[in-house]
Design an enzyme around this catalytic site. Structure first.
Site, PDB file in Angstrom:
ATOM      1  N   ARG A  51      17.818 -15.333 -24.987  1.00  0.00           N
ATOM      2  CA  ARG A  51      18.302 -16.267 -26.008  1.00  0.00           C
ATOM      3  C   ARG A  51      17.247 -16.660 -27.046  1.00  0.00           C
ATOM      4  O   ARG A  51      17.506 -16.655 -28.243  1.00  0.00           O
ATOM      5  CB  ARG A  51      18.812 -17.565 -25.361  1.00  0.00           C
ATOM      6  CG  ARG A  51      20.243 -17.506 -24.938  1.00  0.00           C
ATOM      7  CD  ARG A  51      20.432 -18.341 -23.697  1.00  0.00           C
ATOM      8  NE  ARG A  51      19.685 -17.739 -22.617  1.00  0.00           N
ATOM      9  CZ  ARG A  51      20.184 -16.844 -21.775  1.00  0.00           C
ATOM     10  NH1 ARG A  51      21.440 -16.528 -21.854  1.00  0.00           N
ATOM     11  NH2 ARG A  51      19.445 -16.283 -20.834  1.00  0.00           N
ATOM     12  N   THR A  52      16.068 -17.007 -26.575  1.00  0.00           N
ATOM     13  CA  THR A  52      15.083 -17.547 -27.529  1.00  0.00           C
ATOM     14  C   THR A  52      14.708 -16.476 -28.553  1.00  0.00           C
ATOM     15  O   THR A  52      14.752 -16.693 -29.762  1.00  0.00           O
ATOM     16  CB  THR A  52      13.842 -18.087 -26.791  1.00  0.00           C
ATOM     17  OG1 THR A  52      14.295 -19.030 -25.827  1.00  0.00           O
ATOM     18  CG2 THR A  52      12.892 -18.777 -27.745  1.00  0.00           C
ATOM     19  N   LYS A  80      -3.898  -3.101 -23.397  1.00  0.00           N
ATOM     20  CA  LYS A  80      -5.191  -2.405 -23.533  1.00  0.00           C
ATOM     21  C   LYS A  80      -6.355  -3.391 -23.433  1.00  0.00           C
ATOM     22  O   LYS A  80      -7.504  -3.022 -23.559  1.00  0.00           O
ATOM     23  CB  LYS A  80      -5.272  -1.714 -24.895  1.00  0.00           C
ATOM     24  CG  LYS A  80      -4.223  -0.663 -25.145  1.00  0.00           C
ATOM     25  CD  LYS A  80      -4.478  -0.068 -26.536  1.00  0.00           C
ATOM     26  CE  LYS A  80      -3.380   0.878 -26.958  1.00  0.00           C
ATOM     27  NZ  LYS A  80      -3.515   1.226 -28.377  1.00  0.00           N
ATOM     28  N   ARG A 101       5.901 -16.470 -27.351  1.00  0.00           N
ATOM     29  CA  ARG A 101       6.074 -16.962 -25.974  1.00  0.00           C
ATOM     30  C   ARG A 101       4.982 -16.340 -25.099  1.00  0.00           C
ATOM     31  O   ARG A 101       4.701 -15.150 -25.224  1.00  0.00           O
ATOM     32  CB  ARG A 101       7.449 -16.557 -25.446  1.00  0.00           C
ATOM     33  CG  ARG A 101       7.595 -16.755 -23.946  1.00  0.00           C
ATOM     34  CD  ARG A 101       9.003 -16.561 -23.478  1.00  0.00           C
ATOM     35  NE  ARG A 101       9.861 -17.664 -23.901  1.00  0.00           N
ATOM     36  CZ  ARG A 101      11.108 -17.822 -23.493  1.00  0.00           C
ATOM     37  NH1 ARG A 101      11.648 -16.965 -22.651  1.00  0.00           N
ATOM     38  NH2 ARG A 101      11.823 -18.846 -23.915  1.00  0.00           N
ATOM     39  N   HIS A 129       8.480 -26.240 -24.473  1.00  0.00           N
ATOM     40  CA  HIS A 129       9.433 -25.310 -25.095  1.00  0.00           C
ATOM     41  C   HIS A 129      10.141 -26.071 -26.223  1.00  0.00           C
ATOM     42  O   HIS A 129      11.317 -26.394 -26.122  1.00  0.00           O
ATOM     43  CB  HIS A 129      10.414 -24.816 -24.034  1.00  0.00           C
ATOM     44  CG  HIS A 129      11.225 -23.626 -24.430  1.00  0.00           C
ATOM     45  ND1 HIS A 129      11.331 -23.182 -25.734  1.00  0.00           N
ATOM     46  CD2 HIS A 129      11.978 -22.773 -23.679  1.00  0.00           C
ATOM     47  CE1 HIS A 129      12.119 -22.118 -25.764  1.00  0.00           C
ATOM     48  NE2 HIS A 129      12.526 -21.846 -24.525  1.00  0.00           N
TER      49      HIS A 129
END
Ligand code: NCD
Length: 303
Positions: A51-52, A80, A101, A129
């Protein structure tokens, strides 16, 4: 240049404005369809999301802009050994705004110190959040027609759930808010969050019984047990089905209760509740796109 790392980075008035713009976008989306022409949003997701990330991307596309990004750390140069700071400096060369995120608490804050473009925290570990909270505030405003005078039940994983920490943080600014914190002993709200509530004059009670106060609630905010933040699988398996909201448990609840969930749902709301008119969690998903549209406009300073 503005960043959104913590919901308190926005004033109460700014949040009111965002809600107003989001409601206007819902009414007349065509007015906004070219506002971000030639602008690029980068979505940097070092942790899974449906969703986000997709609502950010849909939001930018509906504003006439473009999106670039990655949806897992493994497909970026992080695998890496590149540092977050170097990744951010790089992506700033290709984009106008970044939604990020990360599993580590504080990573978006570190990134914002190095970034040349605005950073939006799209979730950092078990911490914050803020854009889910904006989604939640728009949902409450649309469904309950107020942000004051609410008794809000938060249920499930209140220890690791970043959405509940951010929501509590935001509600400190509204009048006559009472929280009922419903969780098993092991997943109780962290002390630092409770201290902030006490300092902010917010009333709360803690219980492990979902039915005990259900008749008093205006909002019931269910959450998933955050498996990825557990130290061992055994504890997760023991706690994961502690609460399953079903029709029986809702028997004494108010007729105008608003049932919310940031999603993903695992098992904590039985699907039989989905048809109940009080179930708001899929509407909440839809609201998430509109408030993110309003936020992108604000952060890019586009009127
Ligand atoms: C939440 C999250 O990522 O914190 N989901 C979301 O963004 N809608 C809740 C969760 O993962 O349980």
């Amino acid at each position: 240049m503005r960043n959104l790392i913590d919901i308190k980075d926005l004033s109460k008035t700014e949040i009111e404005e965002l809600i107003k713009v989001a409601k206007d976008i819902m009414q007349r989306p065509e007015k906004y369809s070219e506002k971000c022409k030639h602008k690029k949003l980068a979505t940097l997701f070092f942790e899974p999301s449906t969703r986000t990330r997709l609502s950010f991307e849909a939001a930018m596309i509906e504003l006439g802009g473009n999106v670039i990004g990655f949806s897992s750390a493994s497909s970026s140069s992080t695998s890496k050994g590149e540092s977050v700071s170097d990744t951010i400096r790089t992506v700033g060369c290709y984009s106008d705004i970044i939604a990020m995120r990360h599993p580590k608490e504080g990573a978006p804050l570190v990134a914002s110190n190095k970034s040349t473009v605005p950073i939006i925290n799209a979730g950092d570990g078990g911490h914050n959040h803020p854009t889910q909270t904006l989604t939640d505030l728009l949902t409450i405003s649309c469904e309950k027609k107020r942000l004051d005078n609410l008794t809000i039940g938060l249920c499930g994983d209140l220890k690791f759930g970043r959405t509940v920490h951010s929501l509590i943080n935001a509600m400190e600014r509204y009048k006559n808010i009472k929280f009922v914190l419903i969780s098993p002993e092991e997943l109780k709200t962290p002390e630092y969050v409770k201290i902030k509530m006490e300092e902010g004059g917010i009333k709360y009670i803690e219980t492990n019984d979902i039915e005990k106060y259900i008749d008093e609630l205006d909002i019931l905010y269910m959450t998933r047990v955050q498996r990825e933040r557990f130290f061992n699988e055994e504890d997760y398996l023991r706690l994961k089905d502690y609460y399953i909201l079903n029709k029986d448990k809702l028997e004494k609840a108010k007729d105008d209760l608003c049932i919310m969930h940031p999603l993903p749902r695992v098992n904590e709301i039985s699907t039989e509740v989905d048809d109940d008119p009080r179930a708001c969690y899929f509407k909440q998903v839809a609201y998430g796109k509109y408030i993110r549209m309003a936020l992108i406009l604000k952060m890019l300073d586009i009127k």
